[in-house]
Design an enzyme around this catalytic site. Structure first.
Site, PDB file in Angstrom:
ATOM      1  N   LYS A   1       0.840  -1.202   0.000  1.00  0.00           N
ATOM      2  CA  LYS A   1       0.000   0.000   0.000  1.00  0.00           C
ATOM      3  C   LYS A   1       0.876   1.254   0.000  1.00  0.00           C
ATOM      4  O   LYS A   1       1.934   1.288   0.635  1.00  0.00           O
ATOM      5  CB  LYS A   1      -0.902  -0.052   1.232  1.00  0.00           C
ATOM      6  CG  LYS A   1      -2.013   0.971   1.303  1.00  0.00           C
ATOM      7  CD  LYS A   1      -2.854   0.709   2.534  1.00  0.00           C
ATOM      8  CE  LYS A   1      -3.960   1.713   2.731  1.00  0.00           C
ATOM      9  NZ  LYS A   1      -4.745   1.411   3.967  1.00  0.00           N
TER      10      LYS A   1
ATOM     11  N   SER B   1      -9.484   1.232   3.092  1.00  0.00           N
ATOM     12  CA  SER B   1      -8.608   2.066   2.291  1.00  0.00           C
ATOM     13  C   SER B   1      -7.532   1.279   1.538  1.00  0.00           C
ATOM     14  O   SER B   1      -6.822   1.854   0.708  1.00  0.00           O
ATOM     15  CB  SER B   1      -7.929   3.098   3.205  1.00  0.00           C
ATOM     16  OG  SER B   1      -7.117   2.471   4.195  1.00  0.00           O
TER      17      SER B   1
ATOM     18  N   SER C   1     -10.020  -1.090   6.994  1.00  0.00           N
ATOM     19  CA  SER C   1      -9.296  -0.880   5.747  1.00  0.00           C
ATOM     20  C   SER C   1      -8.624  -2.113   5.164  1.00  0.00           C
ATOM     21  O   SER C   1      -8.213  -2.099   4.011  1.00  0.00           O
ATOM     22  CB  SER C   1      -8.257   0.230   5.926  1.00  0.00           C
ATOM     23  OG  SER C   1      -8.876   1.469   6.109  1.00  0.00           O
TER      24      SER C   1
END
Length: 552
Positions: free
Chosen positions: A138, A213, A237
């Site tokens: 990420k 996310s 997330s």
């Protein structure tokens, strides 16, 4: 949805740089992309593109997990270079259809893979347990020499990693190959993935969100562009993308793993009122266990005094049910938002299948305090009233995304003085204590419940976090797994009976549900246990998997 033209020049420039970094021989023609209009299932695109060999398609097929890939490298059925070449091809295809990458560094990855192959050939030994495994990361997580952003264009020139973040360093030392970073939303605080990087789409239905996310991670793993991806979770997330994309994750208890985020990336830097944790998104439950075994085997608490010195415990759990059965609580809803029809169908089917095995003592779970914990979590995220988020956007003049504006204006979000924050933390701790006592009165080993109020939602509409954020607030470990079922317009019609909404969020969920829009979205569920019982969750999941996949 904000168009690219509304973003600052620095954002437009870096997006153009990203697109140019896709190798020319891996670019899809406009005609090919046009085969997949909005709402398409794009999972066949890698094979249809003609860019991958049969072996490359087999290596990257979503049914082939990281454990199997590592075995292929160890037995010399595939080299690290062959494996990475296959995954970088599939990742490039995924990005062009789903917008799931932020940084592409395939050549660096190939150089690392070549070194690993040469070492294995020369010594006959593997570098470590992850020798040759491609891993995506990420965007806000630290990789040496790479940018890290919190979904704000103002971070681009400000945040450059000088070293691998702790978890990424452990993975590197174990032999993995880093080759790309993945998308995240503005502020890292949406359960979708939209920022100046673009809008990430769901590979099962591109009219739906991939979750957030860590939505770039989820979309990439589900498409087959990565066997393992590293994300984070502070309100859902990891679990939201796993649920939306039909893959696996475990949000661990906090302080079992080191922080993996580059300092300065979070939405409210320094705020520890509610703590994020990193974790994996993967294709199987055994890959989740592998990740934790590799990280905890090196005893990271010896280098980080904030961590709990708790190794991964592989030994079997003694279940508390009759005759050694698992005592499984079922939370049909959280008392605040009724799950949409596809999720209710999946949970009913799951419970029915488990009852048939005779291996579970199953009882209903009372969602006491869930409404209060949902509001508490909202209050803890932005204790500066959203000021840090607004300042980060204002630094370059970028617009606030709709979901950013929504999350920093929720009830409970206030700019608090030190004394007000202390009061809030006392309330948090008292509520956590009450919930822990309540959990104990329910007398269960693990809890089965929805992962979200619905399957993957239409873009820019995901506005309820309660099914995940509660377990961040109380710091309970929670896994998400695919049931094998998918949303189906004919099986999941809109509710015909009118009822009084339980809350504003409940009314919203019922109003926006459209069975036609949700079609083909994976149906996933969540499994939870109490603090530091991470291994209990995974061992219970392995028992549950004996009835998977479910079929309509």
């Amino acid at each position: 949805m904000s168009s690219l033209l509304e973003w600052p020049q620095v954002a437009r420039a870096v997006v153009a740089e990203r697109e140019a970094s896709i190798p020319a021989d891996l670019r899809l023609s406009p005609e090919f992309v046009a085969r997949y209009p909005a709402g398409s299932d794009v999972l066949d695109a890698a094979a249809a593109s003609g860019l991958m060999s049969e072996k490359e398609l087999q290596l990257t097929d979503p049914s082939n997990d990281a454990t199997a890939i590592l075995s292929a490298i160890k037995t010399k059925n595939a080299t690290a270079v062959e494996v990475l070449t296959a995954f970088m091809k599939r990742a490039a295809i995924a990005h062009q259809l789903l917008c799931c990458l932020t940084q592409v560094f395939f050549e660096e990855g190939l150089a690392r893979a070549k070194e690993l192959d040469e070492y294995y050939e020369k010594t006959g030994h593997l570098i470590g347990p992850l020798h040759g495994l491609p891993i995506s990361v990420k965007d806000h997580l630290g990789l040496k020499g790479k940018r890290a952003t919190g979904g704000f264009s103002g971070d681009l020139d400000r945040l450059i990693s000088t070293e691998h973040a702790p978890v990424n360093q452990i993975l590197w030392d174990a032999g993995c190959v880093f080759y790309c970073k993945t998308t995240l939303p503005q502020s890292i605080m949406h359960l979708e993935t939209h920022s100046f990087w673009g809008q990430t789409l769901n590979p099962h239905n591109t009219g739906l969100t991939s979750g957030g996310s860590s939505g770039g991670c989820g979309a990439l793993v589900a498409f087959g562009g990565s066997p393992l991806s590293i994300g984070t979770d502070i309100g859902g997330s990891l679990r939201s993308p796993a649920s939306c994309c039909g893959i696996y994750t475990l949000k661990p208890t906090t302080k079992r793993l080191p922080s993996n985020s580059l300092r300065g990336c979070s939405s409210v830097p320094g705020n520890e009122a509610i703590i994020a944790t990193c974790g994996p998104l993967a294709r199987s439950s055994r890959d989740i266990v592998l990740f934790f075994q590799v990280i905890l085997e090196v005893q990271p608490w010896l280098q980080n005094m904030s961590l709990v010195p708790l190794p991964w415990k592989p030994e079997g759990v003694r279940w508390s049910g009759s005759g050694g059965k698992i005592r499984l609580g079922v939370m049909w809803d959280d008392g605040n938002v009724l799950p949409q029809p596809p999720v209710r169908r999946a949970l009913n089917a799951m419970v029915a299948a488990l009852r048939k095995t005779g291996n579970f003592d199953i009882m209903d779970y009372n969602p006491k305090y869930h409404q209060e914990l949902t509001v508490m979590a909202q209050s803890l995220y932005f204790t500066d009233g959203g000021a840090s988020v607004r300042a980060r956007a204002a630094a370059t003049g970028e617009p606030l995304c709709d979901l950013t504006e929504w999350v920093i204006t929720l009830p409970g979000v206030k700019d608090r003085s030190s004394h007000q924050l202390w009061e809030l933390l006392l309330e948090r701790d008292a509520l956590r204590a009450k919930y822990y006592l309540h959990w104990n009165t329910q007398n269960i080993d693990v809890l089965l419940c929805p992962a979200q109020y619905g399957a993957a939602q239409p873009l820019q509409t995901t506005k309820y976090w309660g099914y995940t954020s509660v377990f961040n607030c109380v710091d309970f470990p929670a896994a998400v797994f695919p049931t094998g079922l998918k949303a189906n317009a004919s099986l999941d019609p809109k509710d015909s009976d009118s009822r009084e909404p339980w809350s504003e969020a409940d009314a919203y969920s019922a109003a926006i549900y459209d069975p036609l829009l949700s079609n083909n979205a994976p149906l996933s569920l969540q499994l939870v246990s109490k603090r530091h019982a991470d291994e209990v969750v995974m061992q219970a999941l392995q028992e549950i998997e004996t009835v998977l996949p479910l079929r309509d």
